[in-house]
Design a protein around this motif. Sequence first.
Motif: not given
Length: 230
Positions: A124-149
């Motif tokens: 859901g946060l990826v959608v709100k971020s409005r990043f486009t392109g698989l590389s940017a989206k996955n980098a955003f997801r990874t950032g979220c996951a790292v901070r949560i961990a």
Amino acid sequence: MISAEKDLIIINKIKKLLALSHSPNENEAMVAAQKANELLIKHNLSLGDICGKDVIFSKEIIYTYKRACSWKNQLIAGVAYLNFCIAYEVRLNNGLGAAIFYGREANVITGKLQWDYLVDVIEGLVVKSRFTGLSAKNAFRTGCAVRIANRMQDILKAQQKSGICFEGDSTSALVVQSLHRKMEDEKQQLMEELGDVPSKKPGKYSDRYAFSEGLLAGDSVGLSKQLVGV
């Protein structure tokens, strides 16, 4: 341990919470399971005390995949750490890979529910971020996951330092530390039982800006853990 005067009330409450953990409402199910686990920790109980048996250990497939996903590797390591589970991967007969949680049944239940919830939140946060392109989206997801961990590691440290507060009543840090040590010992025994199995590797990213934005977004994610002083 709990006193004879309160044990029936507490055990029935935990049973009701465990029943709610199977609710079709995913967020309600996760919160109920985590509240049950907090009560188990608070009173130094296990599912065996609730069911009249020894401590129960179980394995569960958390998710399956054709190709390993780096940000999910980071997230699953954090969720397993917080819930005192072992996270490892296997290859199924159909050729798919599978990430497995192994640990106390209560911990596996809460870990799986928390995993499902967090994956949905990150998407859901990826959608709100409005990043486009698989590389940017996955980098955003990874950032979220790292901070949560990282926040999950902080949660356990806070529990060991300040104890746990549940519905206005608190459990001392010494009790929490004792149970944490017990569950860490159990994890070590389970790891020796499993032997040499592949574990989840840390996530990677290629877009630094999207990753940093993901880190910031990870701070906004609720982890449903009520701690003293947090």
